[in-house]
Scaffold this active site. Structure first.
Site, mmCIF file in Angstrom:
data_model
loop_
_atom_site.group_PDB
_atom_site.id
_atom_site.type_symbol
_atom_site.label_atom_id
_atom_site.label_comp_id
_atom_site.label_asym_id
_atom_site.label_seq_id
_atom_site.Cartn_x
_atom_site.Cartn_y
_atom_site.Cartn_z
ATOM 1 N N GLU A 89 0.899 -1.152 0.000
ATOM 2 C CA GLU A 89 0.000 0.000 0.000
ATOM 3 C C GLU A 89 0.935 1.198 0.000
ATOM 4 O OE1 GLU A 89 -3.194 0.254 -0.240
ATOM 5 O OE2 GLU A 89 -3.696 -1.865 -0.106
ATOM 6 N N THR A 135 11.436 3.234 0.769
ATOM 7 C CA THR A 135 11.217 4.647 0.485
ATOM 8 C C THR A 135 12.101 5.542 1.359
ATOM 9 O OG1 THR A 135 9.557 6.391 0.706
ATOM 10 C CG2 THR A 135 9.258 4.494 2.100
ATOM 11 N N ASP A 136 12.339 6.759 0.877
ATOM 12 C CA ASP A 136 13.083 7.724 1.691
ATOM 13 C C ASP A 136 12.258 8.223 2.877
ATOM 14 O OD1 ASP A 136 11.260 9.299 0.292
ATOM 15 O OD2 ASP A 136 12.739 10.717 -0.487
ATOM 16 N N GLU A 137 10.926 7.961 2.842
ATOM 17 C CA GLU A 137 10.063 8.502 3.905
ATOM 18 C C GLU A 137 10.365 7.892 5.270
ATOM 19 O OE1 GLU A 137 5.977 9.109 3.071
ATOM 20 O OE2 GLU A 137 6.368 9.761 1.024
ATOM 21 N N TYR A 160 1.929 5.198 6.733
ATOM 22 C CA TYR A 160 2.607 4.579 5.577
ATOM 23 C C TYR A 160 4.098 4.426 5.855
ATOM 24 C CZ TYR A 160 5.195 4.430 1.158
ATOM 25 O OH TYR A 160 6.096 4.108 0.169
ATOM 26 N N LYS A 164 6.477 1.058 6.298
ATOM 27 C CA LYS A 164 7.651 0.757 5.459
ATOM 28 C C LYS A 164 8.892 0.618 6.348
ATOM 29 C CE LYS A 164 7.892 0.470 1.503
ATOM 30 N NZ LYS A 164 7.670 -0.669 0.569
HETATM 31 P P1 NAD Z 1 1.504 1.195 -6.387
HETATM 32 O O1 NAD Z 1 0.522 1.502 -5.311
HETATM 33 O O2 NAD Z 1 1.384 1.857 -7.706
HETATM 34 O O3 NAD Z 1 1.517 -0.384 -6.673
HETATM 35 C C1 NAD Z 1 1.487 -1.335 -5.648
HETATM 36 C C2 NAD Z 1 1.199 -2.696 -6.281
HETATM 37 O O4 NAD Z 1 1.187 -3.679 -5.230
HETATM 38 C C3 NAD Z 1 -0.166 -2.782 -6.978
HETATM 39 O O5 NAD Z 1 -0.050 -3.430 -8.218
HETATM 40 C C4 NAD Z 1 -1.010 -3.602 -6.013
HETATM 41 O O6 NAD Z 1 -2.040 -4.347 -6.653
HETATM 42 C C5 NAD Z 1 0.040 -4.505 -5.375
HETATM 43 N N1 NAD Z 1 -0.371 -4.967 -4.044
HETATM 44 C C6 NAD Z 1 -0.850 -4.211 -3.040
HETATM 45 N N2 NAD Z 1 -1.154 -4.987 -1.986
HETATM 46 C C7 NAD Z 1 -0.835 -6.258 -2.323
HETATM 47 C C8 NAD Z 1 -0.913 -7.507 -1.648
HETATM 48 N N3 NAD Z 1 -1.403 -7.588 -0.415
HETATM 49 N N4 NAD Z 1 -0.464 -8.616 -2.294
HETATM 50 C C9 NAD Z 1 0.025 -8.532 -3.555
HETATM 51 N N5 NAD Z 1 0.076 -7.390 -4.256
HETATM 52 C C10 NAD Z 1 -0.337 -6.254 -3.641
HETATM 53 O O7 NAD Z 1 2.923 1.469 -5.727
HETATM 54 P P2 NAD Z 1 4.265 2.074 -6.378
HETATM 55 O O8 NAD Z 1 4.207 3.538 -6.288
HETATM 56 O O9 NAD Z 1 4.545 1.408 -7.639
HETATM 57 O O10 NAD Z 1 5.317 1.591 -5.264
HETATM 58 C C11 NAD Z 1 5.928 0.312 -5.357
HETATM 59 C C12 NAD Z 1 6.888 0.141 -4.192
HETATM 60 O O11 NAD Z 1 7.893 1.139 -4.231
HETATM 61 C C13 NAD Z 1 6.212 0.252 -2.815
HETATM 62 O O12 NAD Z 1 6.806 -0.690 -1.965
HETATM 63 C C14 NAD Z 1 6.548 1.667 -2.370
HETATM 64 O O13 NAD Z 1 6.599 1.751 -0.974
HETATM 65 C C15 NAD Z 1 7.914 1.858 -3.000
HETATM 66 N N6 NAD Z 1 8.298 3.257 -3.324
HETATM 67 C C16 NAD Z 1 7.436 4.042 -4.059
HETATM 68 C C17 NAD Z 1 7.850 5.325 -4.422
HETATM 69 C C18 NAD Z 1 6.964 6.217 -5.242
HETATM 70 O O14 NAD Z 1 7.294 7.396 -5.418
HETATM 71 N N7 NAD Z 1 5.867 5.742 -5.792
HETATM 72 C C19 NAD Z 1 9.101 5.798 -4.010
HETATM 73 C C20 NAD Z 1 9.931 4.961 -3.246
HETATM 74 C C21 NAD Z 1 9.520 3.683 -2.922
HETATM 75 O O1 DAU Z 2 9.217 9.801 -1.114
HETATM 76 C C1 DAU Z 2 8.783 8.591 -1.646
HETATM 77 C C2 DAU Z 2 7.284 8.486 -1.503
HETATM 78 O O2 DAU Z 2 6.725 9.394 -2.451
HETATM 79 C C3 DAU Z 2 6.751 7.071 -1.738
HETATM 80 O O3 DAU Z 2 7.259 6.222 -0.753
HETATM 81 C C4 DAU Z 2 5.218 7.063 -1.709
HETATM 82 O O4 DAU Z 2 4.750 5.761 -2.025
HETATM 83 C C5 DAU Z 2 4.712 8.053 -2.727
HETATM 84 O O5 DAU Z 2 3.302 8.117 -2.659
HETATM 85 C C6 DAU Z 2 5.320 9.444 -2.489
HETATM 86 O O6 DAU Z 2 4.796 10.012 -1.255
HETATM 87 P P1 DAU Z 2 4.379 11.560 -1.150
HETATM 88 O O7 DAU Z 2 3.439 11.710 -0.024
HETATM 89 O O8 DAU Z 2 5.571 12.439 -1.174
HETATM 90 O O9 DAU Z 2 3.612 11.713 -2.586
HETATM 91 P P2 DAU Z 2 2.272 12.456 -3.008
HETATM 92 O O10 DAU Z 2 2.223 12.447 -4.493
HETATM 93 O O11 DAU Z 2 1.095 11.950 -2.273
HETATM 94 O O12 DAU Z 2 2.516 13.949 -2.531
HETATM 95 C C7 DAU Z 2 3.633 14.703 -2.967
HETATM 96 C C8 DAU Z 2 3.599 16.037 -2.251
HETATM 97 O O13 DAU Z 2 2.460 16.791 -2.723
HETATM 98 C C9 DAU Z 2 3.409 15.927 -0.755
HETATM 99 O O14 DAU Z 2 4.142 16.956 -0.100
HETATM 100 C C10 DAU Z 2 1.915 16.147 -0.548
HETATM 101 C C11 DAU Z 2 1.561 17.093 -1.653
HETATM 102 N N1 DAU Z 2 0.184 16.975 -2.207
HETATM 103 C C12 DAU Z 2 -0.233 15.741 -2.605
HETATM 104 C C13 DAU Z 2 -1.499 15.567 -3.121
HETATM 105 C C14 DAU Z 2 -1.982 14.193 -3.543
HETATM 106 C C15 DAU Z 2 -0.614 18.089 -2.360
HETATM 107 O O15 DAU Z 2 -0.222 19.232 -2.028
HETATM 108 N N2 DAU Z 2 -1.869 17.933 -2.868
HETATM 109 C C16 DAU Z 2 -2.361 16.704 -3.239
HETATM 110 O O16 DAU Z 2 -3.530 16.616 -3.693
#
Ligand code: NAD
Ligand code: DAU
Length: 354
Positions: A89, A135-137, A160, A164
């Site tokens: 998630e 993630t960096d979070e 979240y 992680k």
């Molecule tokens: P996403 O939400 O787009 O995709 C997540 C995928 O995992 C989906 O296909 C979903 O169906 C699957 N999934 C969720 N729960 C599951 C379960 N219980 N069993 C099997 N599959 C399941 O996420 P994303 O943005 O592609 O992120 C992927 C990974 O990278 C995550 O672990 C996230 O924490 C990490 N990450 C994301 C970012 C970012 O900016 N998006 C940055 C750094 C790290």
């Molecule tokens: O840093 C890595 C992370 O980046 C990943 O681990 C997460 O999975 C990914 O969702 C992302 O997290 P953020 O919370 O940084 O991403 P988001 O796109 O939700 O938001 C980016 C920034 O924009 C954050 O400071 C919140 C702000 N924001 C976001 C939304 C959705 C707004 O101001 N308005 C919005 O509607």
């Protein structure tokens, strides 16, 4: 004779980053069998990887990492050599509404996978790898200066990032306690095609296109470090093959933007692309109630992966953002389907006879 040199499990391959990782691995390594395990939650979409269907070295399996019995049989069915674990998630705002869902998938799901790998590999850990994508979070929030390094202490603030962080700790504990060959990378904010339109960039592209308000949280002075998703996939490829088990690697874009500066840039680029009057999209900006526990600034020091493996981002931010906007504008149907749940029907239709 074995048909493939290796069988690799990618979890979460129907999601945003996972789909790009899969495409890279399936096309670049015909000698590997790549198995995509995904539960197809609201964020998982098989349309993201439609081009891989029918490839000889690619298999999709629908399954849930929360289900440990399923995982046991699944690991018996495939003799995996490696795991690249992305399933999670991933949206901070959803975690504030429903923290338990994040504990179940991100913490318990990861521990289930660790157990399945440990059990399957118990006779010989040699040449195996459990690679956990994080993630960096987990590092919390920075002040005006400084960068997250691999030594920065964990300090998560949202459910979240707490989930992680917990999963990272479990992965490290399985390495230290049982000797499971495991590695972790912590990456900054990704952007690019196929990202679910709940995240800032795809949501705002969609809203600008439809002349809807742009809800900027708080004062918009929050900083994120943006990386094009294909550069993240390239880093994952390098780390899977050359990273040191037991180690952690930070991945980032060297590319900090405050949210409001990013939104301005997005508005101006979209005005040009849509042939709108200069400044018209900026008028859609609304400052709204802040996200609780909102981290002020993330910025990654990615010098370790650069020094050890020579990785650095290849896509310039304005270029990547422009490509990303073009993709969403050209794939309006995709956007409409993922926001309407139509893609679930696509899955049922695609897999009804399998
Ligand atoms: P996403 O939400 O787009 O995709 C997540 C995928 O995992 C989906 O296909 C979903 O169906 C699957 N999934 C969720 N729960 C599951 C379960 N219980 N069993 C099997 N599959 C399941 O996420 P994303 O943005 O592609 O992120 C992927 C990974 O990278 C995550 O672990 C996230 O924490 C990490 N990450 C994301 C970012 C970012 O900016 N998006 C940055 C750094 C790290
Ligand atoms: O840093 C890595 C992370 O980046 C990943 O681990 C997460 O999975 C990914 O969702 C992302 O997290 P953020 O919370 O940084 O991403 P988001 O796109 O939700 O938001 C980016 C920034 O924009 C954050 O400071 C919140 C702000 N924001 C976001 C939304 C959705 C707004 O101001 N308005 C919005 O509607």
């Amino acid at each position: 004779m074995k048909k493939f040199d290796k069988t690799i499990l990618v979890t979460g391959g129907a999601g945003f980053i996972g789909s790009h990782v899969l495409r890279l691995f399936v096309n670049k390594y015909p000698q590997y069998q790549i198995v995509n395990l995904d539960a197809l939650t609201y964020a998982g979409n098989l349309e993201n990887i439609k081009d891989l269907e029918g490839k000889d070295n690619y298999v999709f399996e629908k399954g849930d990492i929360r289900d440990k019995n399923f995982l046991k049989n699944f690991f018996e069915k495939y003799n995996f050599d490696g795991v690249i674990h992305l399933a999670a998630e991933s949206h901070v705002d959803r975690s504030i509404e429903n923290p338990l869902a994040f504990v179940e998938t991100n913490v318990i799901g990861t521990v289930n996978l660790l157990n399945a790998a440990k059990e399957a590999w118990k006779d010989n850990f040699k040449d195996k790898l459990f690679y956990h994508i994080s993630t960096d979070e987990v590092y919390g929030s920075l002040g005006k200066t400084g960068l997250f390094t691999e030594e920065t202490p964990y300090d998560p603030h949202s459910p979240y990032s707490a989930s992680k962080a917990a999963s990272d700790h479990f992965v490290r504990s399985y390495h230290d306690t049982y000797g499971l060959p495991a590695l972790i990378s912590n990456c900054s904010n990704n952007y690019g095609p196929n990202q679910f339109p709940e995240k800032l960039i795809p949501l705002f592209v969609h809203n600008i296109k439809n002349n809807k308000e742009l809800p900027v949280y708080g004062d918009g002075q929050y900083t994120r470090d943006w990386l094009y998703v294909i550069d993240h996939a390239r880093a994952i490829d390098m780390l899977f093959h050359q990273g040191k088990p037991g180690d952690t690697y930070n991945i980032g874009g060297f590319n900090e933007f405050t949210n409001i500066d990013l939104v301005h840039l997005l508005c101006d680029l979209m005005d040009k692309k849509l042939g709108r009057e200069e400044g018209s999209s900026r008028k859609l900006i609304r400052f709204v109630k802040d996200r609780p526990g909102h981290d002020k600034r993330y910025a990654i020091d990615a010098s370790k992966i650069n020094r050890e493996l020579g990785w650095k981002p290849s896509v310039d931010f304005e270029e990547g953002l422009s490509r990303t906007i073009d993709w969403y504008l050209e794939n309006e149907e995709w956007l409409n389907r993922v926001t309407s749940g139509e893609y679930q029907k696509y899955y049922e239709q695609m897999y009804k006879d399998r």
